[in-house]
Scaffold this motif. Sequence first.
Motif, PDB file in Angstrom:
ATOM      1  N   THR A 125       0.773  -1.247   0.096  1.00 18.13           N
ATOM      2  CA  THR A 125      -0.008   0.089   0.064  1.00 18.13           C
ATOM      3  C   THR A 125       0.716   1.151   0.047  1.00 18.13           C
ATOM      4  O   THR A 125       0.476   2.361   0.141  1.00 18.13           O
ATOM      5  CB  THR A 125      -0.913   0.024   1.193  1.00 18.13           C
ATOM      6  OG1 THR A 125      -0.407   0.370   2.443  1.00 18.13           O
ATOM      7  CG2 THR A 125      -1.708  -1.272   1.416  1.00 18.13           C
ATOM      8  N   GLY A 126       2.058   1.069   0.103  1.00 19.84           N
ATOM      9  CA  GLY A 126       2.945   2.226   0.256  1.00 19.84           C
ATOM     10  C   GLY A 126       3.519   2.526   1.768  1.00 19.84           C
ATOM     11  O   GLY A 126       4.146   3.593   1.929  1.00 19.84           O
ATOM     12  N   ALA A 127       2.757   1.900   2.551  1.00 20.38           N
ATOM     13  CA  ALA A 127       3.079   2.247   3.870  1.00 20.38           C
ATOM     14  C   ALA A 127       4.416   1.941   4.480  1.00 20.38           C
ATOM     15  O   ALA A 127       5.027   0.773   3.918  1.00 20.38           O
ATOM     16  CB  ALA A 127       2.006   1.682   4.968  1.00 20.38           C
ATOM     17  N   LEU A 128       4.874   2.346   5.500  1.00 20.04           N
ATOM     18  CA  LEU A 128       6.296   2.225   6.048  1.00 20.04           C
ATOM     19  C   LEU A 128       5.954   1.117   7.156  1.00 20.04           C
ATOM     20  O   LEU A 128       5.306   1.453   8.175  1.00 20.04           O
ATOM     21  CB  LEU A 128       6.906   3.174   6.532  1.00 20.04           C
ATOM     22  CG  LEU A 128       8.332   3.107   7.112  1.00 20.04           C
ATOM     23  CD1 LEU A 128       9.401   2.509   6.165  1.00 20.04           C
ATOM     24  CD2 LEU A 128       8.935   4.486   7.868  1.00 20.04           C
ATOM     25  N   ILE A 129       6.736  -0.110   7.217  1.00 18.35           N
ATOM     26  CA  ILE A 129       6.476  -0.949   8.462  1.00 18.35           C
ATOM     27  C   ILE A 129       8.001  -0.743   9.370  1.00 18.35           C
ATOM     28  O   ILE A 129       9.026  -0.718   8.758  1.00 18.35           O
ATOM     29  CB  ILE A 129       6.817  -2.517   7.719  1.00 18.35           C
ATOM     30  CG1 ILE A 129       5.682  -2.757   6.537  1.00 18.35           C
ATOM     31  CG2 ILE A 129       6.544  -3.353   8.895  1.00 18.35           C
ATOM     32  CD1 ILE A 129       4.134  -2.137   7.190  1.00 18.35           C
TER      33      ILE A 129
END
Length: 256
Positions: A229-233
């Motif tokens: 989704t383009g989120a940072l983990i």
Amino acid sequence: MIAIENSPLQYRIITVDETASTNDLAKEYARQGASEGLVITAKRQTQGRGRRGREWYSQTGGLYFSILLRPNLPFTEMAKTTLLAGVAAVETLRQHYRAAAELKWPNDVIIAGRKIAGILTEGSINPGGSNYIIVGIGVNTNPPAEPLPESIRVRAGFLSDFTNLTIENQVLLRQFLNHFNQHYVRFAQGKHHEFLKLVRCYTRMLGQEIIITEEKATYHAKAVDIDETGALIVKKSDGTIRTLLAADVSIRSQSI
């Protein structure tokens, strides 16, 4: 208006000497029904802004522009256009200027720890009406005549300082648009896997310890990955895994 040949987006470029914000001007055109591919560029912005309402110093010398897009995708997917623009910016600076540009998630481009470019994506959903997304980009190409404010001088850099060149802004703009177009065509078709691989490749902070500031807390964590989704983990010191959305946090690397 100028059309860039062989571009499926059919870019049309409007250049103004000064405007409050190229994003705001692009929104006006969007509300009037302007088609996808319109590019607004200004020599100077009087009310340039970045993410979370921060001021973007936009004096004569830099490159400031906004692109109007109308992708036929769910609005949740449109947030990825910030990363898409970041990939295109990094490729432009690396391939045409031999600059060691990198992404700083979610919306900055840096060289040697200095901020060279920032991206602000804004959009609108109108039930039964016209939807659009605006990708605004500011690039510190050449220094302005007046010194930068002290508050940003320690973080900002100029492309000309790393290349020993006076940057031709309109040339760089067209170079960027060509790179952006190559990725956007596939993105608009829902093919996101390839460009997300590039996002991970160009993102400097992955594998590093970073400092995360949210509304009510600041903490250290390790940047692990960028998901589909383009989120940072990130992984906190207690082993907790968190997924960060761009709108929620401010991030800086401990090494910058």
